[in-house]
Design a protein around this motif. Structure first.
Motif, PDB file in Angstrom:
ATOM      1  N   ILE A 279     -29.823  20.506  -9.837  1.00  0.00           N
ATOM      2  CA  ILE A 279     -30.578  20.689 -10.948  1.00  0.00           C
ATOM      3  C   ILE A 279     -30.985  22.132 -11.134  1.00  0.00           C
ATOM      4  N   ALA A 280     -31.607  22.727 -10.203  1.00  0.00           N
ATOM      5  CA  ALA A 280     -31.738  24.162 -10.350  1.00  0.00           C
ATOM      6  C   ALA A 280     -30.727  25.023 -10.662  1.00  0.00           C
ATOM      7  N   ALA A 281     -29.504  24.914 -10.009  1.00  0.00           N
ATOM      8  CA  ALA A 281     -28.584  25.690 -10.168  1.00  0.00           C
ATOM      9  C   ALA A 281     -27.830  25.636 -11.413  1.00  0.00           C
ATOM     10  N   SER A 282     -27.837  24.377 -12.063  1.00  0.00           N
ATOM     11  CA  SER A 282     -27.514  23.963 -13.369  1.00  0.00           C
ATOM     12  C   SER A 282     -28.603  24.720 -14.405  1.00  0.00           C
ATOM     13  N   PHE A 283     -29.914  24.572 -14.081  1.00  0.00           N
ATOM     14  CA  PHE A 283     -30.667  25.055 -15.207  1.00  0.00           C
ATOM     15  C   PHE A 283     -30.867  26.291 -15.477  1.00  0.00           C
ATOM     16  N   ALA A 284     -30.467  26.980 -14.206  1.00  0.00           N
ATOM     17  CA  ALA A 284     -30.425  28.574 -14.278  1.00  0.00           C
ATOM     18  C   ALA A 284     -28.935  28.996 -14.876  1.00  0.00           C
ATOM     19  N   ARG A 285     -27.723  28.107 -14.797  1.00  0.00           N
ATOM     20  CA  ARG A 285     -26.744  28.598 -15.411  1.00  0.00           C
ATOM     21  C   ARG A 285     -26.789  28.256 -17.097  1.00  0.00           C
ATOM     22  N   LEU A 286     -27.285  27.368 -17.386  1.00  0.00           N
ATOM     23  CA  LEU A 286     -27.711  26.955 -18.866  1.00  0.00           C
ATOM     24  C   LEU A 286     -28.272  28.060 -19.406  1.00  0.00           C
ATOM     25  N   ILE A 287     -29.514  28.543 -18.836  1.00  0.00           N
ATOM     26  CA  ILE A 287     -30.495  29.692 -19.375  1.00  0.00           C
ATOM     27  C   ILE A 287     -29.278  30.754 -19.556  1.00  0.00           C
ATOM     28  N   ARG A 288     -28.437  31.149 -18.638  1.00  0.00           N
ATOM     29  CA  ARG A 288     -27.700  32.366 -18.824  1.00  0.00           C
ATOM     30  C   ARG A 288     -26.560  32.218 -19.807  1.00  0.00           C
ATOM     31  N   TYR A 289     -26.014  31.049 -19.987  1.00  0.00           N
ATOM     32  CA  TYR A 289     -25.072  30.879 -21.168  1.00  0.00           C
ATOM     33  C   TYR A 289     -25.890  30.992 -22.441  1.00  0.00           C
ATOM     34  N   VAL A 290     -27.063  30.551 -22.584  1.00  0.00           N
ATOM     35  CA  VAL A 290     -27.699  30.631 -23.903  1.00  0.00           C
ATOM     36  C   VAL A 290     -28.290  32.068 -24.128  1.00  0.00           C
ATOM     37  N   ALA A 291     -28.600  32.943 -23.105  1.00  0.00           N
ATOM     38  CA  ALA A 291     -28.953  34.140 -23.077  1.00  0.00           C
ATOM     39  C   ALA A 291     -27.995  35.046 -23.421  1.00  0.00           C
ATOM     40  N   ARG A 467     -23.319  22.680 -12.824  1.00  0.00           N
ATOM     41  CA  ARG A 467     -22.699  22.676 -11.501  1.00  0.00           C
ATOM     42  C   ARG A 467     -23.111  21.369 -10.574  1.00  0.00           C
ATOM     43  N   PHE A 468     -21.874  20.772 -10.562  1.00  0.00           N
ATOM     44  CA  PHE A 468     -21.925  19.317 -10.075  1.00  0.00           C
ATOM     45  C   PHE A 468     -22.645  19.479  -8.608  1.00  0.00           C
ATOM     46  N   PRO A 469     -22.882  18.186  -7.943  1.00  0.00           N
ATOM     47  CA  PRO A 469     -23.477  18.353  -6.510  1.00  0.00           C
ATOM     48  C   PRO A 469     -22.246  19.010  -5.712  1.00  0.00           C
ATOM     49  N   LEU A 470     -22.310  19.596  -4.526  1.00  0.00           N
ATOM     50  CA  LEU A 470     -21.529  20.175  -3.581  1.00  0.00           C
ATOM     51  C   LEU A 470     -20.515  19.078  -3.140  1.00  0.00           C
ATOM     52  N   ARG A 471     -21.148  17.921  -3.008  1.00  0.00           N
ATOM     53  CA  ARG A 471     -20.061  16.828  -2.564  1.00  0.00           C
ATOM     54  C   ARG A 471     -19.157  16.558  -3.572  1.00  0.00           C
ATOM     55  N   LYS A 472     -19.496  16.714  -4.869  1.00  0.00           N
ATOM     56  CA  LYS A 472     -18.388  16.391  -5.878  1.00  0.00           C
ATOM     57  C   LYS A 472     -17.331  17.526  -6.175  1.00  0.00           C
ATOM     58  N   LEU A 473     -17.587  18.711  -5.461  1.00  0.00           N
ATOM     59  CA  LEU A 473     -16.872  19.979  -5.819  1.00  0.00           C
ATOM     60  C   LEU A 473     -15.661  19.683  -4.632  1.00  0.00           C
ATOM     61  N   LYS A 474     -14.783  18.841  -4.700  1.00  0.00           N
ATOM     62  CA  LYS A 474     -13.837  18.622  -3.674  1.00  0.00           C
ATOM     63  C   LYS A 474     -12.611  19.718  -3.811  1.00  0.00           C
ATOM     64  N   LYS A 475     -12.282  20.043  -4.954  1.00  0.00           N
ATOM     65  CA  LYS A 475     -11.110  20.943  -5.332  1.00  0.00           C
ATOM     66  C   LYS A 475     -11.418  22.434  -5.442  1.00  0.00           C
ATOM     67  N   ARG A 476     -10.585  23.080  -5.149  1.00  0.00           N
ATOM     68  CA  ARG A 476     -10.742  24.698  -5.519  1.00  0.00           C
ATOM     69  C   ARG A 476     -10.276  24.905  -6.874  1.00  0.00           C
ATOM     70  N   ALA A 477     -10.940  25.974  -7.192  1.00  0.00           N
ATOM     71  CA  ALA A 477     -10.628  26.416  -8.622  1.00  0.00           C
ATOM     72  C   ALA A 477      -9.170  26.690  -8.765  1.00  0.00           C
ATOM     73  N   ILE A 478      -8.752  26.867 -10.324  1.00  0.00           N
ATOM     74  CA  ILE A 478      -7.149  27.006 -10.366  1.00  0.00           C
ATOM     75  C   ILE A 478      -6.433  27.939  -9.781  1.00  0.00           C
ATOM     76  N   PHE A 479      -7.091  29.150  -9.338  1.00  0.00           N
ATOM     77  CA  PHE A 479      -6.504  30.275  -8.943  1.00  0.00           C
ATOM     78  C   PHE A 479      -5.903  29.871  -7.457  1.00  0.00           C
ATOM     79  N   ALA A 480      -6.326  29.027  -7.064  1.00  0.00           N
ATOM     80  CA  ALA A 480      -5.719  28.599  -5.375  1.00  0.00           C
ATOM     81  C   ALA A 480      -4.295  28.031  -5.673  1.00  0.00           C
ATOM     82  N   ASP A 481      -3.681  28.019  -4.632  1.00  0.00           N
ATOM     83  CA  ASP A 481      -2.336  27.531  -4.523  1.00  0.00           C
ATOM     84  C   ASP A 481      -2.316  26.056  -4.629  1.00  0.00           C
ATOM     85  N   GLU A 482      -1.133  25.348  -5.475  1.00  0.00           N
ATOM     86  CA  GLU A 482      -1.646  24.008  -5.763  1.00  0.00           C
ATOM     87  C   GLU A 482      -1.449  23.020  -4.247  1.00  0.00           C
ATOM     88  N   ASN A 483      -0.775  23.557  -3.158  1.00  0.00           N
ATOM     89  CA  ASN A 483      -0.702  22.832  -2.144  1.00  0.00           C
ATOM     90  C   ASN A 483      -1.900  22.771  -1.277  1.00  0.00           C
TER      91      ASN A 483
END
Length: 498
Positions: A279-291, A467-483
């Motif tokens: 919640i804290a991380a998402s709120f801070a990010r939302l503020i940055r996008y608006v800013a 930013r979803f909870p860390l337990r939901k972030l199971k995949k790396r970003a698109i930059f990583a190798d597909e495997n």
């Protein structure tokens, strides 16, 4: 040029190359059981001062050479019978000449067709310090230093994996600056490292004074106001990028690492986004996008509404704006431009002035100039408030390079809004969005994950504005190798449900 077996020839050539160099110490000596084997040692004075010679690898080598026969010296050194792992052999004069310039000493031995590289203490450099930018509330405060070896070690300390590779290249025809390309072998996409290395090898330049030089040569669309390469002074941010399959480039004499590829979303993240709760991380990010949006659009939107579209404002607010401007001799657009330029001047002056004086100029100078301008009826109070709020929005953007893009585009929005009103405002916003959608960073859409999210199964959207909870972030970003996209596996699901 190959190194001669005759030490006098090597000494003569070495002294010719380093003539008129008083900071380079050269001395001849004799080793061997009988003390008849001639040697030659050369080093930069600050690298191996007299007090450190006794504690260096040179001391161990010379002590050992004094105990063996002269005819066995060459085979002893070549076979490393002295058991000094730090030593390295160079067989050309060009290599031996460059040895000292990297902070090491060089030694020639009569009858040996090679030079011995003896590690020194390195050049003087700033130690690891706290970062003066990219501040975080939670997490490490360590920052990179000016030494590339120290910076590499800071990353190694956080990423203790055999998959972390460091590829070194030498850039600068005269400066011979070391540049390191760091990547995780099994995470980076095939061909990306070779492509980046080839990009850097395509140009020749006298000096690489900072990683910013490499950054400018790596950017394909140099005319874009938006940076296509991320920079950081924080080792933990660099490690996070490496674990996403990206490449980190370090340059000697620079405390700033460059990370590539990069997207717009990367510039609005901070390290402690992953250390704080969702919640804290998402709120801070939302503020940055608006800013970020308001730092570019707020002054222009004010001009468009008050000059052309006053009907959308409540009557009481419109009358407040009218009364505040009574007695002001300039049009609104001149007021806004004048105050924006004054603030940019104060910001630049605050950076250039030393320490506490710079902070004083930035804060007190803004208050004094703003109040004086209002008292003199040069600008209205609402414009001072507007400019100050816009500045606060720009300070909320974590990346200085990214914030500078909005500071530049802000003036384009002001001019277009003052000329065409709300239509000029929309035209400028449309042009910026169009430019962002066409921008690429090493083949990746700059607007990821807001465009092309399907390329990674919409996983990147979980780490964008919200930013979803860390337990939901199971995949790396698109930059990583597909495997190697999976980065998190949860165990004991039944027990967790209880």
């Amino acid at each position: 040029m190959k190194i001669s077996n005759n030490i006098d020839d090597n000494i003569r050539e070495f002294k010719r190359v380093y003539s008129d160099c008083s900071d380079i110490k050269m001395q001849e000596m004799y080793v061997g059981k009988n003390g008849k084997l001639k040697c030659f040692l050369a080093y930069i004075e600050v690298i191996l001062p007299g007090g450190k010679l006794a504690d260096s690898a040179f001391s161990k080598l010379s002590d050992f050479l004094m105990t063996i026969d002269e005819e066995n010296v060459k085979s002893t050194i070549e076979n490393d019978k002295a058991c000094i792992s730090e030593l390295a052999l160079k067989y050309t004069m060009e290599e031996s000449v460059q040895i000292m310039l990297t902070g090491d000493a060089v030694m020639f031995v009569d009858g040996c067709g090679f030079a011995i590289k003896i590690p020194g203490s390195g050049y003087p450099a700033m130690s690891v310090q706290e970062t003066d930018s990219e501040k975080v509330i939670r997490g490490s405060n360590e920052g990179f230093s000016d030494s590339i070896k120290t910076n590499t070690a800071l990353i190694r300390r956080r990423l203790r994996s055999t998959g972390l590779k460091c590829r070194e290249i030498n850039k600068g025809v005269r400066s011979h600056t070391n540049v390191d390309l760091l990547f995780v072998k099994d995470l980076v996409k095939p061909g990306l490292v070779s492509r980046i290395q080839h990009l850097f090898l395509q140009f020749e330049i006298d000096q690489i004074a900072d990683s910013g030089v490499l950054e400018q040569f790596a950017e394909k669309k140099w005319y874009s106001p938006f940076p296509q390469i991320q920079t950081t002074k924080r080792p933990d941010v660099a490690v996070m990028a490496l674990l996403e399959g990206r490449v980190v480039v370090l340059s000697d004499n620079s405390p700033v690492a460059i990370i590539l590829p990069a997207t717009m979303n990367n510039f609005l993240k901070t390290a402690d986004d992953y250390y704080n709760r969702t919640i804290a991380a998402s709120f801070a990010r939302l503020i940055r996008y608006v800013a970020a949006f308001m730092s570019m659009t707020l002054p222009g939107l004010y001009l468009a509404v008050t000059n052309f579209h006053t009907q959308i404002l409540p009557t009481s607010l419109l009358m407040s704006f009218y009364e505040a401007r009574l007695g002001c001799p300039f049009p609104q657009v001149i007021e806004v431009l004048m105050m924006e330029l004054a603030f940019e001047l104060l910001r630049e002056a605050g950076i250039r002035l030393p320490g506490a004086m710079g902070n004083t100029i930035g804060i007190v100078g803004g208050l004094i100039i703003g109040q004086a301008a209002v008292d003199a009826n040069l600008v209205s109070p609402i414009v001072v408030i507007l400019v100050a709020f816009t500045a606060l929005c720009s300070f909320a953007i974590p990346s200085e390079e990214f914030a500078f893009s909005f500071r530049i585009l802000k003036f384009a929005v002001i001019i277009m809004s003052a000329w065409l009103g709300y239509f000029g405002f929309l035209i400028t916003i449309y042009w910026v969005l169009l430019h962002l959608t066409k921008l690429r960073s090493f083949g990746y859409p700059y607007m990821m994950p807001f465009v092309g999210a399907e390329l990674n199964g919409y996983e990147d959207e979980k780490d964008s504005i919200i930013r979803f909870p860390l337990r939901k972030l199971k995949k790396r970003a698109i930059f990583a190798d597909e495997n190697q996209r999976t980065k998190l596996k949860l165990k004991n699901k039944e027990r967790r449900k209880e």
